[in-house]
Design a protein around this motif. Structure first.
Motif, PDB file in Angstrom:
ATOM      1  N   ALA A  39      -3.657  -6.208  -1.539  1.00 54.63           N
ATOM      2  CA  ALA A  39      -3.284  -5.373  -1.762  1.00 54.63           C
ATOM      3  C   ALA A  39      -2.147  -4.988  -3.061  1.00 54.63           C
ATOM      4  O   ALA A  39      -0.813  -5.434  -3.011  1.00 54.63           O
ATOM      5  N   ASN A  85       5.417   0.876  -2.832  1.00 57.37           N
ATOM      6  CA  ASN A  85       4.196   1.631  -2.935  1.00 57.37           C
ATOM      7  C   ASN A  85       3.402   0.991  -2.457  1.00 57.37           C
ATOM      8  O   ASN A  85       2.746   0.410  -3.719  1.00 57.37           O
ATOM      9  N   HIS A 133      -1.028   0.038  -2.444  1.00 57.56           N
ATOM     10  CA  HIS A 133      -2.119   0.312  -3.029  1.00 57.56           C
ATOM     11  C   HIS A 133      -3.293  -0.652  -2.189  1.00 57.56           C
ATOM     12  O   HIS A 133      -4.326  -0.967  -3.416  1.00 57.56           O
ATOM     13  N   SER A 142      -8.003   2.704   1.227  1.00 55.85           N
ATOM     14  CA  SER A 142      -7.187   3.744   0.937  1.00 55.85           C
ATOM     15  C   SER A 142      -6.546   4.859   2.254  1.00 55.85           C
ATOM     16  O   SER A 142      -5.410   4.615   2.392  1.00 55.85           O
ATOM     17  N   HIS A 146      -2.658   3.116   3.079  1.00 53.52           N
ATOM     18  CA  HIS A 146      -1.952   3.178   1.575  1.00 53.52           C
ATOM     19  C   HIS A 146      -0.810   3.897   2.188  1.00 53.52           C
ATOM     20  O   HIS A 146      -0.413   3.759   3.686  1.00 53.52           O
ATOM     21  N   THR A 170       4.450   3.868   1.451  1.00 52.48           N
ATOM     22  CA  THR A 170       5.419   3.965   0.873  1.00 52.48           C
ATOM     23  C   THR A 170       6.428   3.212   2.125  1.00 52.48           C
ATOM     24  O   THR A 170       6.566   3.667   3.997  1.00 52.48           O
TER      25      THR A 170
END
Length: 127
Positions: free
Chosen positions: A34, A75, A77, A81, A84, A86
């Protein structure tokens, strides 16, 4: 662990080493490729997540100046999604040649925890 394989003795012509429980990871680690952004309170770096667990991940980042103990925010990515998230934590081990580091997350929020757990469960289903 390789030493846990039933055929270890046959393949390696040796008995497997004893692995103490303190050397085993607390959380299951799965591969994850990722794109990510890493911030160390001075600069933002782009990197790639190599693998992940609830406890942390390995990050590949060219010329990352961080050291063990440095506070880091990330973060993540992935292409999907749904995964996703943080996180914040500390660098725990630098990779050779300033190519990246191992990251230990601290205090994951509910959304990050769910994203990681969902990803790990999905990977198990596709193997």
């Amino acid at each position: 662990f390789l030493a846990d394989l039933v055929d270890f003795e046959e393949v390696f012509n040796d008995v497997p080493p004893v692995i103490q429980e303190t050397e085993r990871r607390r959380h299951v680690r799965k591969p994850l490729l990722a794109r990510m952004f890493v911030q160390n309170n001075k600069q933002i770096f782009e990197g790639v997540c190599r693998d992940i667990s609830i406890g942390g991940m390995q990050v590949l980042a060219d010329s990352f100046p961080g050291r063990a103990g440095d506070r880091i925010s990330i973060n993540v990515h992935p292409d999907n999604s749904d995964y996703h998230f943080t996180a914040a934590g500390h660098g725990v081990l630098g990779l050779g040649g300033n190519t990246g580091f191992s990251f230990r997350s601290e205090g994951l929020n509910t959304a990050a925890l769910r994203a990681i757990e969902k990803y790990i469960a999905h990977v198990d289903q596709t193997l």
